[in-house]
Design an enzyme around this catalytic site. Structure first.
Site, short mmCIF file in Angstrom:
data_model
loop_
_atom_site.label_atom_id
_atom_site.label_comp_id
_atom_site.label_asym_id
_atom_site.label_seq_id
_atom_site.Cartn_x
_atom_site.Cartn_y
_atom_site.Cartn_z
N CYS A 161 24.57 -4.48 48.49
CA CYS A 161 24.52 -5.94 48.32
C CYS A 161 23.47 -6.33 47.29
O CYS A 161 23.48 -7.45 46.81
CB CYS A 161 24.13 -6.67 49.59
N LYS A 196 39.24 -5.75 53.80
CA LYS A 196 38.71 -6.03 52.49
C LYS A 196 38.81 -4.76 51.64
O LYS A 196 38.60 -3.67 52.15
CB LYS A 196 37.25 -6.47 52.60
N CYS A 215 19.77 -3.79 51.52
CA CYS A 215 21.05 -3.08 51.31
C CYS A 215 21.27 -2.94 49.82
O CYS A 215 21.35 -3.93 49.09
CB CYS A 215 22.21 -3.84 51.94
N HIS A 230 39.59 -4.42 40.17
CA HIS A 230 40.70 -4.35 41.13
C HIS A 230 41.33 -5.73 41.28
O HIS A 230 40.88 -6.71 40.66
CB HIS A 230 40.25 -3.74 42.45
N HIS A 266 28.41 -4.40 54.53
CA HIS A 266 28.95 -3.07 54.22
C HIS A 266 28.99 -2.13 55.42
O HIS A 266 29.59 -1.06 55.34
CB HIS A 266 28.15 -2.42 53.09
N LYS A 269 35.57 0.54 47.72
CA LYS A 269 35.65 1.91 47.23
C LYS A 269 35.69 2.88 48.39
O LYS A 269 36.42 3.85 48.40
CB LYS A 269 34.42 2.20 46.36
N1 MSP Z 1 27.83 -9.41 40.42
C1 MSP Z 1 28.03 -10.24 41.54
C2 MSP Z 1 28.35 -11.67 41.14
C3 MSP Z 1 27.31 -12.31 40.29
S1 MSP Z 1 27.79 -13.90 39.78
C4 MSP Z 1 26.41 -14.54 39.11
C5 MSP Z 1 29.19 -9.72 42.39
N2 MSP Z 1 30.04 -8.93 41.77
S2 MSP Z 1 31.31 -8.26 42.44
O1 MSP Z 1 31.98 -7.57 41.38
O2 MSP Z 1 30.92 -7.48 43.57
O3 MSP Z 1 32.20 -9.38 43.01
C6 MSP Z 1 32.59 -10.41 42.17
C7 MSP Z 1 33.58 -11.31 42.84
O4 MSP Z 1 34.74 -10.59 43.17
C8 MSP Z 1 33.06 -11.97 44.12
O5 MSP Z 1 33.37 -13.36 44.05
C9 MSP Z 1 33.85 -11.36 45.19
O6 MSP Z 1 34.11 -12.24 46.22
C10 MSP Z 1 35.14 -11.04 44.44
N3 MSP Z 1 35.86 -10.05 45.16
C11 MSP Z 1 35.56 -8.75 45.35
N4 MSP Z 1 36.49 -8.22 46.17
C12 MSP Z 1 37.37 -9.19 46.53
C13 MSP Z 1 38.53 -9.25 47.27
N5 MSP Z 1 38.99 -8.22 47.92
N6 MSP Z 1 39.21 -10.42 47.31
C14 MSP Z 1 38.82 -11.51 46.60
N7 MSP Z 1 37.73 -11.48 45.89
C15 MSP Z 1 36.93 -10.38 45.94
O7 MSP Z 1 29.27 -10.06 43.56
#
Ligand code: MSP
Length: 501
Positions: A129, A294, A126, A18, A146, A297
């Protein structure tokens, strides 16, 4: 030659890409492109995080194996990044053999150093998380991130003795004030460490979808400890020591604020336990909110890059997230704001400058671009734009870098308005003004290329220049007076067609 190693978080394969993911990835991409222009040796890493309970559960729900599930969803991230011209050098998947080697090597070293020991763990967990919480951290008994019910877990786990690293972490942060930016996030980390660090459980026996613990059959590493190590895997940890030595620790990790503890506390401590340096730079950004919330899903408010690219184009998409969502604070995404910015900066300022200059060069100079004047008032504006943009890219402030670049564009439009070459008789004065504007367009094509990889190639072609902006070298390419004159200037369809508001 300087090296520039930049990373995004690796994305969980239980979710579809996304605009929150795209925001970090486009930023990393623009930084990588800027550093390539500087002539740095660049390694830009992104990838997918494929182990853990969440992925195992998602696979089960879909009636496939975890690896089949990861294969499919990891591919969706690759497709999304291809659709945004993301120029990564490496796309890591945590299910790759090279990653198993790195994880097992690094954690075995920490174990051999006496920092990993067996204990029983019990507490709220969780699944979304993939993290344990203390009861005090729960809000009304639910996960603080969450807001969903947690599960109660009890396991015999291997614990990383994080508590032993409190002082070392604080001295590292104190000695390296630019290791964690912005400062507010650095203070948050210091505050968290000062509260006292507890040992953390880093293995699981309740699932098998993970990297096996080499010294304890039946245990796999907890997904976060496997995931963090991806940054080491990709530069040869455990498989190519020389390469790892060459690249580590001069890394720039870009992360969202929700994963700050993992990157600024657990990861540096783990590296120290394995006898390695902590990462040189962690740049923390806020959330991209949609309607103040934020994206998730469950809230059904996720916007995919593919929802916006058809209308705004790849460059329009990239420009919006780089320019309008400052790297650091939370930002609210709005479709109207995106249209307004596109029309103001891309269709009007840059697009108009390019088409106006081409039109007047055609009518007043027979379509052949004249050379710039050496003492043009725009020369100083060009130098200022470069200096400000360069400083901003180095501080990971793309919004400011682009603002500086667009100031130059606006000044050039004002310069044309003041001189009105379209009204004047052909001659040296008109040639000078148009040559200056062409020179600005040449400089802008280079400075804006990290944000607008497509339009700047087209602009370069219309200026009659061989090669492409990405092949230029900074700072030389920003120096005034290089547009040679005598080149055919092409007049063509608008670079950025105006969008209805
Ligand atoms: N898999 C872990 C990261 C492991 S790094 C060794 C994870 N994955 S994630 O897909 O959930 O999120 C990845 C990144 O996307 C995070 O930095 C998270 O902050 C970012 N974002 C997810 N949703 C977001 C927004 N709505 N806005 C900005 N960034 C966001 O966490």
């Amino acid at each position: 030659m300087a090296r520039f190693y930049v990373t995004t978080p690796i994305y969980y394969v239980n979710d579809a890409p996304h605009i929150g993911h795209a925001y970090t990835t486009v930023t990393a991409d623009a930084l990588a492109r800027w550093h390539r222009l500087l002539g740095d040796e660049v390694w830009f890493l992104t990838g997918t995080d494929e182990h853990g309970l969440k992925v195992a559960q998602a696979a089960e729900q879909h009636g496939v194996t975890p690896l089949q599930w990861a294969d499919t969803t990891s591919e969706r991230f690759r497709e999304a990044w291809a659709s945004l011209d993301i120029s990564y050098d490496d796309f890591i998947r945590t299910t790759e053999p090279r990653h198993f080697v790195a994880v097992q090597t690094l954690l075995q070293r920490a174990y051999d150093n006496g920092d990993i020991e067996l204990d029983t763990y019990e507490g709220p967990y969780c699944v979304a998380c993939e993290a344990y919480y203390t009861e005090a951290e729960l809000i009304d008994g639910n996960c603080p991130i969450h807001g969903r019910p947690v599960e109660w877990f009890k396991e015999d786990n291997w614990f990383f003795r994080l508590s032993r690293y409190q002082d070392r972490l604080l001295s590292w942060i104190e000695a390296n004030p630019d290791a964690i930016v912005p400062e507010s996030k650095r203070n948050e980390v210091v505050g968290f460490i000062r509260q006292g660090l507890e040992d953390v459980s880093i293995t699981r026996t309740s699932l098998s979808w993970g990297v096996p613990v080499p010294w304890a059959p039946g245990h796999v590493f907890y997904v976060w400890y496997d995931a963090l190590i991806n940054y080491a895997t990709a530069i040869g940890y455990g498989t190519d020591d020389q390469r790892f030595r060459d690249w580590w620790p001069a890394v720039h990790h870009l992360i969202g604020k929700d994963i700050i503890r993992f990157h600024c506390v657990y990861w540096p401590a783990l590296l120290m336990a394995a006898g390695e340096e902590p990462p040189a730079h962690v740049h923390v950004h806020g959330f991209l909110l949609v309607g103040g919330e934020k994206m998730s899903k469950t809230a059904l408010n996720q916007i995919a890059p593919a929802d916006l690219i058809p209308q705004f184009g790849v460059d329009g998409f990239r420009y919006h997230f780089l320019r309008d969502q400052a790297f650091g604070p939370d930002g609210d995404f709005s479709y109207e704001g995106m249209v307004a910015r596109y029309n103001a900066d891309l269709a009007n300022n840059l697009g108009n400058l390019a088409s106006r200059v081409a039109t007047v060069v055609e009518t007043k100079c027979g379509g052949v671009g004249p050379r710039p004047t050496p003492d043009s008032p725009l020369a100083a504006a060009g130098a200022e734009a470069y200096d400000a943009a360069a400083a901003a890219w180095l501080r990971v402030a793309p919004s400011e870098a682009l603002d500086a670049t667009w100031r130059l564009i606006r000044e050039t439009n004002a310069y044309l308005e003041a001189n009105e070459p379209w009204k004047a008789q052909p001659g040296p004065d008109v040639d000078g003004v148009l040559g200056d504007a062409l020179e600005v367009l040449r400089i802008v094509a280079v400075l804006a290329s990290p944000a607008l990889p497509r339009a700047t190639v087209e602009l370069w072609r219309r200026l009659g220049r061989p090669g492409s902006p990405a092949e230029q070298h900074l700072p030389e390419a920003a120096a005034w007076g290089q547009y040679p004159g005598g080149l055919p200037v092409t007049k063509a369809a608008p670079l950025f067609p105006r969008l209805a508001g």
